[in-house]
Scaffold this motif. Sequence first.
Motif, PDB file in Angstrom:
ATOM      1  N   LYS A  55     -19.990   5.868 -24.156  1.00 54.48           N
ATOM      2  CA  LYS A  55     -20.530   4.512 -24.266  1.00 54.48           C
ATOM      3  C   LYS A  55     -19.785   3.543 -23.354  1.00 54.48           C
ATOM      4  CE  LYS A  55     -21.219   0.840 -27.722  1.00 54.48           C
ATOM      5  NZ  LYS A  55     -21.057   0.470 -29.158  1.00 54.48           N
ATOM      6  N   LEU A  56     -18.490   3.763 -23.185  1.00 54.89           N
ATOM      7  CA  LEU A  56     -17.669   2.850 -22.391  1.00 54.89           C
ATOM      8  C   LEU A  56     -17.763   3.101 -20.890  1.00 54.89           C
ATOM      9  CD1 LEU A  56     -14.458   2.825 -24.623  1.00 54.89           C
ATOM     10  CD2 LEU A  56     -16.018   0.912 -24.269  1.00 54.89           C
ATOM     11  N   ARG A  57     -18.141   4.309 -20.517  1.00 62.92           N
ATOM     12  CA  ARG A  57     -18.216   4.624 -19.090  1.00 62.92           C
ATOM     13  C   ARG A  57     -19.374   3.876 -18.446  1.00 62.92           C
ATOM     14  NH1 ARG A  57     -17.118  10.628 -20.871  1.00 62.92           N
ATOM     15  NH2 ARG A  57     -14.841  10.681 -20.648  1.00 62.92           N
ATOM     16  N   PRO A  58     -19.156   3.334 -17.246  1.00 68.74           N
ATOM     17  CA  PRO A  58     -20.224   2.578 -16.591  1.00 68.74           C
ATOM     18  C   PRO A  58     -21.434   3.456 -16.283  1.00 68.74           C
ATOM     19  CG  PRO A  58     -18.337   2.876 -15.125  1.00 68.74           C
ATOM     20  CD  PRO A  58     -17.918   3.367 -16.473  1.00 68.74           C
ATOM     21  N   THR A  59     -22.619   2.864 -16.410  1.00 66.86           N
ATOM     22  CA  THR A  59     -23.854   3.588 -16.123  1.00 66.86           C
ATOM     23  C   THR A  59     -24.029   3.722 -14.625  1.00 66.86           C
ATOM     24  OG1 THR A  59     -24.851   2.652 -18.104  1.00 66.86           O
ATOM     25  CG2 THR A  59     -26.352   3.608 -16.461  1.00 66.86           C
ATOM     26  N   GLN A 118      -0.933  13.459 -26.923  1.00 67.40           N
ATOM     27  CA  GLN A 118      -1.137  13.165 -25.506  1.00 67.40           C
ATOM     28  C   GLN A 118      -2.594  12.853 -25.216  1.00 67.40           C
ATOM     29  OE1 GLN A 118       1.259  12.701 -23.128  1.00 67.40           O
ATOM     30  NE2 GLN A 118      -0.514  11.903 -22.018  1.00 67.40           N
ATOM     31  N   GLN A 119      -3.498  13.548 -25.881  1.00 68.00           N
ATOM     32  CA  GLN A 119      -4.916  13.280 -25.660  1.00 68.00           C
ATOM     33  C   GLN A 119      -5.263  11.850 -26.071  1.00 68.00           C
ATOM     34  OE1 GLN A 119      -8.056  14.434 -28.410  1.00 68.00           O
ATOM     35  NE2 GLN A 119      -8.969  15.680 -26.793  1.00 68.00           N
ATOM     36  N   TYR A 120      -4.663  11.389 -27.166  1.00 68.91           N
ATOM     37  CA  TYR A 120      -4.913  10.021 -27.622  1.00 68.91           C
ATOM     38  C   TYR A 120      -4.431   9.012 -26.586  1.00 68.91           C
ATOM     39  CZ  TYR A 120      -4.658   5.844 -30.611  1.00 68.91           C
ATOM     40  OH  TYR A 120      -4.808   4.571 -31.143  1.00 68.91           O
ATOM     41  N   ARG A 121      -3.241   9.233 -26.049  1.00 67.28           N
ATOM     42  CA  ARG A 121      -2.737   8.324 -25.011  1.00 67.28           C
ATOM     43  C   ARG A 121      -3.683   8.294 -23.817  1.00 67.28           C
ATOM     44  NH1 ARG A 121       2.668  11.033 -25.838  1.00 67.28           N
ATOM     45  NH2 ARG A 121       3.955   9.634 -27.091  1.00 67.28           N
ATOM     46  N   ASP A 122      -4.099   9.472 -23.369  1.00 64.29           N
ATOM     47  CA  ASP A 122      -5.006   9.543 -22.220  1.00 64.29           C
ATOM     48  C   ASP A 122      -6.334   8.853 -22.526  1.00 64.29           C
ATOM     49  OD1 ASP A 122      -3.077  11.022 -20.905  1.00 64.29           O
ATOM     50  OD2 ASP A 122      -4.015  12.959 -21.330  1.00 64.29           O
ATOM     51  N   THR A 123      -6.814   9.012 -23.747  1.00 71.30           N
ATOM     52  CA  THR A 123      -8.075   8.400 -24.162  1.00 71.30           C
ATOM     53  C   THR A 123      -7.994   6.885 -24.128  1.00 71.30           C
ATOM     54  OG1 THR A 123      -8.660  10.276 -25.575  1.00 71.30           O
ATOM     55  CG2 THR A 123      -9.697   8.167 -26.084  1.00 71.30           C
ATOM     56  N   ILE A 124      -6.910   6.350 -24.661  1.00 70.80           N
ATOM     57  CA  ILE A 124      -6.741   4.891 -24.683  1.00 70.80           C
ATOM     58  C   ILE A 124      -6.651   4.335 -23.273  1.00 70.80           C
ATOM     59  CG2 ILE A 124      -5.209   3.000 -25.370  1.00 70.80           C
ATOM     60  CD1 ILE A 124      -6.851   4.234 -27.662  1.00 70.80           C
ATOM     61  N   LEU A 125      -5.916   4.999 -22.402  1.00 70.62           N
ATOM     62  CA  LEU A 125      -5.791   4.519 -21.023  1.00 70.62           C
ATOM     63  C   LEU A 125      -7.128   4.567 -20.296  1.00 70.62           C
ATOM     64  CD1 LEU A 125      -2.366   6.083 -19.952  1.00 70.62           C
ATOM     65  CD2 LEU A 125      -2.841   3.734 -20.685  1.00 70.62           C
ATOM     66  N   GLU A 126      -7.903   5.617 -20.536  1.00 73.51           N
ATOM     67  CA  GLU A 126      -9.235   5.700 -19.921  1.00 73.51           C
ATOM     68  C   GLU A 126     -10.118   4.573 -20.427  1.00 73.51           C
ATOM     69  OE1 GLU A 126     -13.184   8.604 -19.672  1.00 73.51           O
ATOM     70  OE2 GLU A 126     -11.292   9.414 -20.431  1.00 73.51           O
ATOM     71  N   ALA A 127     -10.075   4.331 -21.739  1.00 69.68           N
ATOM     72  CA  ALA A 127     -10.903   3.278 -22.311  1.00 69.68           C
ATOM     73  C   ALA A 127     -10.529   1.910 -21.754  1.00 69.68           C
ATOM     74  CB  ALA A 127     -10.777   3.282 -23.833  1.00 69.68           C
ATOM     75  N   ALA A 165     -15.713  -1.426 -29.399  1.00 70.02           N
ATOM     76  CA  ALA A 165     -15.745   0.020 -29.157  1.00 70.02           C
ATOM     77  C   ALA A 165     -14.347   0.558 -28.866  1.00 70.02           C
ATOM     78  CB  ALA A 165     -16.684   0.345 -28.008  1.00 70.02           C
ATOM     79  N   VAL A 166     -13.549  -0.192 -28.120  1.00 71.46           N
ATOM     80  CA  VAL A 166     -12.192   0.248 -27.800  1.00 71.46           C
ATOM     81  C   VAL A 166     -11.321   0.242 -29.053  1.00 71.46           C
ATOM     82  CG1 VAL A 166     -10.127  -0.178 -26.410  1.00 71.46           C
ATOM     83  CG2 VAL A 166     -12.378  -0.554 -25.417  1.00 71.46           C
ATOM     84  N   VAL A 167     -11.478  -0.785 -29.898  1.00 72.87           N
ATOM     85  CA  VAL A 167     -10.727  -0.836 -31.158  1.00 72.87           C
ATOM     86  C   VAL A 167     -11.115   0.342 -32.043  1.00 72.87           C
ATOM     87  CG1 VAL A 167     -10.384  -2.113 -33.301  1.00 72.87           C
ATOM     88  CG2 VAL A 167     -10.361  -3.331 -31.113  1.00 72.87           C
ATOM     89  N   ARG A 194     -15.733  14.613 -31.730  1.00 74.84           N
ATOM     90  CA  ARG A 194     -17.130  14.268 -31.447  1.00 74.84           C
ATOM     91  C   ARG A 194     -17.311  12.758 -31.317  1.00 74.84           C
ATOM     92  NH1 ARG A 194     -18.025  18.578 -35.159  1.00 74.84           N
ATOM     93  NH2 ARG A 194     -18.243  17.110 -36.904  1.00 74.84           N
ATOM     94  N   ARG A 195     -16.707  12.004 -32.245  1.00 76.44           N
ATOM     95  CA  ARG A 195     -16.840  10.551 -32.181  1.00 76.44           C
ATOM     96  C   ARG A 195     -16.107   9.997 -30.959  1.00 76.44           C
ATOM     97  NH1 ARG A 195     -20.141   6.693 -32.302  1.00 76.44           N
ATOM     98  NH2 ARG A 195     -19.295   4.663 -32.947  1.00 76.44           N
ATOM     99  N   ARG A 196     -14.984  10.567 -30.630  1.00 77.34           N
ATOM    100  CA  ARG A 196     -14.237  10.156 -29.434  1.00 77.34           C
ATOM    101  C   ARG A 196     -15.085  10.324 -28.182  1.00 77.34           C
ATOM    102  NH1 ARG A 196     -12.070  13.607 -25.974  1.00 77.34           N
ATOM    103  NH2 ARG A 196     -10.536  12.839 -24.443  1.00 77.34           N
ATOM    104  N   SER A 197     -15.756  11.460 -28.052  1.00 77.11           N
ATOM    105  CA  SER A 197     -16.611  11.715 -26.883  1.00 77.11           C
ATOM    106  C   SER A 197     -17.753  10.711 -26.816  1.00 77.11           C
ATOM    107  CB  SER A 197     -17.167  13.136 -26.931  1.00 77.11           C
ATOM    108  OG  SER A 197     -16.128  14.085 -26.849  1.00 77.11           O
TER     109      SER A 197
END
Length: 231
Positions: free
Chosen positions: A221-225, A165-174, A186-188, A213-216
């Motif tokens: 990096k993907l979140r807008p500044t 479930q965390q992976y699904r949530d991560t992909i949708l956020e990205a 970065a998304v790939v 750690r790498r996921r975080s």
Amino acid sequence: AGRVHPAAGRVRAMVGAEPGSELARLLDIRVPDLIAYQDVRYAGQYAEFVERVRRHERTSTAVTEAVARNLYKLMAYKDEYEVARLSLEQTLTQDIEARFGSGARYSYRLHPPVLRALGMKRKISLGPWFRPVFRTLRAMRKVRGTRLDLFGYAHLRRVERALIQQYRDTILEALSTARPAADLDAVVELAELPDMVRGYEQIKLDNINTYHRRRSDLLEKLRPTPVHPFP
């Protein structure tokens, strides 16, 4: 390999992959396998999410293909029921006979969690007489992840299920925060991170910590500044 479940085509059709494409090839293999691993509903959850990513991506299939490979990897984690199913595959005995001749003697080398908990550090050898136990475990795979899943209470099993479930949530956020072209790599990479979740027991847990750690880092990096107004 066993027979393909009759519902496999219907589940596979949930994803609008181009015929002959790499995505179609991935689905043709993984959808039937997830049905055999658990059931039609489980495979449907996989196909539904892959299609959701495909519709969002639009101009490319790189992320969708990465998700098709890696969501499958997380969903098909090797627990006791899956070890039993794979141990009963006809291809296994056929391969043994092809390599060592008909009537060759063999045994299964296993390290059951119950024995590990009791302090046994070595694998044990179990002969073909153990196959009825494997058949029972294979039939019990439908309880995987439920309150009746006694193996599922182990720490590693709970971590493995949470990763899905965390992976699904991560992909949708990205996908919701990434810029379509600039952030594609970065998304790939984020979608391919589960490939580092390898090994057994503590080795796998250590790799999961590295994965987190790498996921975080990638999500940050993907979140807008944030833009701060002048004082």
